[in-house]
Design a protein around this motif. Structure first.
Motif, short mmCIF file in Angstrom:
data_model
loop_
_atom_site.label_atom_id
_atom_site.label_comp_id
_atom_site.label_asym_id
_atom_site.label_seq_id
_atom_site.Cartn_x
_atom_site.Cartn_y
_atom_site.Cartn_z
N MET A 1 0.85 -1.17 0.00
CA MET A 1 0.00 0.00 0.00
C MET A 1 0.90 1.24 0.00
N ARG A 2 0.57 2.21 -0.85
CA ARG A 2 1.36 3.42 -0.96
C ARG A 2 0.46 4.64 -0.83
N LYS A 3 0.89 5.58 0.00
CA LYS A 3 0.18 6.85 0.14
C LYS A 3 0.44 7.70 -1.09
N LEU A 4 -0.59 8.37 -1.57
CA LEU A 4 -0.42 9.29 -2.68
C LEU A 4 0.16 10.60 -2.16
N SER A 5 0.97 11.22 -2.98
CA SER A 5 1.51 12.53 -2.62
C SER A 5 0.42 13.58 -2.80
N LEU A 6 0.65 14.74 -2.23
CA LEU A 6 -0.27 15.86 -2.39
C LEU A 6 -0.43 16.24 -3.86
N VAL A 7 0.66 16.20 -4.60
CA VAL A 7 0.62 16.54 -6.03
C VAL A 7 -0.22 15.53 -6.80
N GLU A 8 -0.07 14.24 -6.50
CA GLU A 8 -0.88 13.21 -7.16
C GLU A 8 -2.35 13.39 -6.83
N ASP A 9 -2.66 13.62 -5.56
CA ASP A 9 -4.03 13.86 -5.11
C ASP A 9 -4.63 15.04 -5.86
N GLN A 10 -3.93 16.15 -5.90
CA GLN A 10 -4.45 17.34 -6.54
C GLN A 10 -4.54 17.19 -8.06
N ALA A 11 -3.65 16.44 -8.65
CA ALA A 11 -3.72 16.20 -10.09
C ALA A 11 -4.97 15.40 -10.45
N ILE A 12 -5.28 14.39 -9.65
CA ILE A 12 -6.51 13.61 -9.89
C ILE A 12 -7.73 14.51 -9.71
N GLN A 13 -7.73 15.33 -8.66
CA GLN A 13 -8.85 16.24 -8.43
C GLN A 13 -9.02 17.22 -9.60
#
Length: 86
Positions: A1-13
């Motif tokens: 299991m890997r936590k998403l980075s803030l950048v990945e989270d915001q890119a998906i959003q």
């Protein structure tokens, strides 16, 4: 299991906001966090149970496609949990 980075989270959003449109994004996705990936499962945290269910029903396919592109790994299933169950 890997936590998403803030950048990945915001890119998906950002990408899903473009797909869903401003009104729907503001209503459904406000406060969402794309949290972890485990194999081909993407876990997201929504504000409440109703929003989590609607996001899964209406946008799980689009989210899987977007996440696959952004994370550069296959995402087949998107699980959206309400904040109270995280």
């Amino acid at each position: 299991m890997r936590k998403l980075s803030l950048v990945e989270d915001q890119a998906i959003q950002a990408r899903i906001a473009y797909i869903a449109g401003a009104e729907i994004f503001d209503r459904l996705f406000a406060g969402i966090r794309f949290d972890e990936i485990d194999g081909n499962l993407l876990f997201a945290i929504a504000c409440d149970e109703d929003r989590a269910a609607e996001i899964e029903d209406e946008f799980s396919h689009q989210l899987a496609v977007v996440a696959t592109q952004i994370l550069a790994q296959s995402v087949d299933v998107v699980v959206v949990l309400p904040k109270v169950l995280q």
